[in-house]
Design a protein around this motif. Structure first.
Motif, mmCIF file in Angstrom:
data_model
loop_
_atom_site.group_PDB
_atom_site.id
_atom_site.type_symbol
_atom_site.label_atom_id
_atom_site.label_comp_id
_atom_site.label_asym_id
_atom_site.label_seq_id
_atom_site.Cartn_x
_atom_site.Cartn_y
_atom_site.Cartn_z
ATOM 1 N N SER A 1 2.454 3.510 -3.295
ATOM 2 C CA SER A 1 1.810 4.635 -3.973
ATOM 3 C C SER A 1 2.306 5.981 -3.444
ATOM 4 O O SER A 1 2.172 6.998 -4.118
ATOM 5 N N CYS B 1 5.914 -1.519 1.582
ATOM 6 C CA CYS B 1 6.256 -1.403 0.164
ATOM 7 C C CYS B 1 7.441 -2.330 -0.057
ATOM 8 O O CYS B 1 8.538 -2.082 0.435
ATOM 9 N N SER C 1 0.806 -1.221 0.000
ATOM 10 C CA SER C 1 0.000 0.000 0.000
ATOM 11 C C SER C 1 0.839 1.271 0.000
ATOM 12 O O SER C 1 0.440 2.281 -0.568
#
Length: 192
Positions: free
Chosen positions: A43, A171, A40
């Motif tokens: 981004s 990430c 998530s």
């Protein structure tokens, strides 16, 4: 062919068709591949420039991390420990990189004490580095020896993985010129 055997054959054929379809519904909808970043927080990585995923891939790991604004506390710690050249010159390593927010979870007095003690800081930071390349496919129930000398463990599936049951990979599979980076949301503490 009797009616009974025709019904049996038809039932087997229907089952053969239905099985792959039903198994498809059981498969996870998202899963990490060994070639793409996942998670998530990916981004929030800059879209372009040296701190972007493409930009980080061009630089060795300590330099790449210095270009990512979410890793500035880690970079400060790496510089204080004198590990920039060690990390930049290593080959095919894996770094579990705590975010700035991960460091904020440590009480300020404790963090300042660690930052002031080069030996303790080096032990802490090298516990976040594995001397081999770790692919996402190895994260499910993984156990890896760190540069500090102890082991860390990973567990999970799809795009949801934990390190030492305490830190989430937010990430993962970020490539640098010499390392694979997994950005995590808590600082890992080496065993005493």
């Amino acid at each position: 062919m009797t009616t009974r055997s025709m019904i049996h054959t038809a039932a087997l054929s229907a089952a053969a068709i239905a099985l792959p379809i039903s198994l498809g519904f059981l498969a996870p909808s998202a899963h990490a591949t060994d070639s793409e970043p996942f998670g998530s927080a990916c981004s929030s990585v800059p879209k372009e420039g040296a701190g972007s995923l493409d930009g980080m891939a061009k630089d060795p790991v300590a330099t790449a991390a210095s270009n990512n604004p979410a890793l500035s506390t880690l970079v400060t710690a790496v510089k204080k420990a004198g590990l920039v050249d060690t990390l930049n010159n290593a080959k095919d390593i894996t770094v579990f990189a705590p975010t700035n927010d991960a460091f904020k979870k440590i009480p300020k007095a404790d963090l300042n004490k660690v930052l002031a003690d080069k030996e303790q800081l080096t032990k802490l930071l090298t516990y976040h580095v594995v001397g081999d390349k770790v692919a996402p496919s190895q994260l499910s129930m993984g156990s890896f020896k760190t540069m500090e000398g102890s082991k860390l463990t990973t567990d999970g599936s799809g795009e949801s993985y934990k390190v030492n049951d305490t830190s989430n990979i937010v990430c993962g599979n970020v490539k640098t010129a010499n390392a694979t980076v997994y950005i995590i949301d808590s600082v890992l503490m080496p065993p005493k």
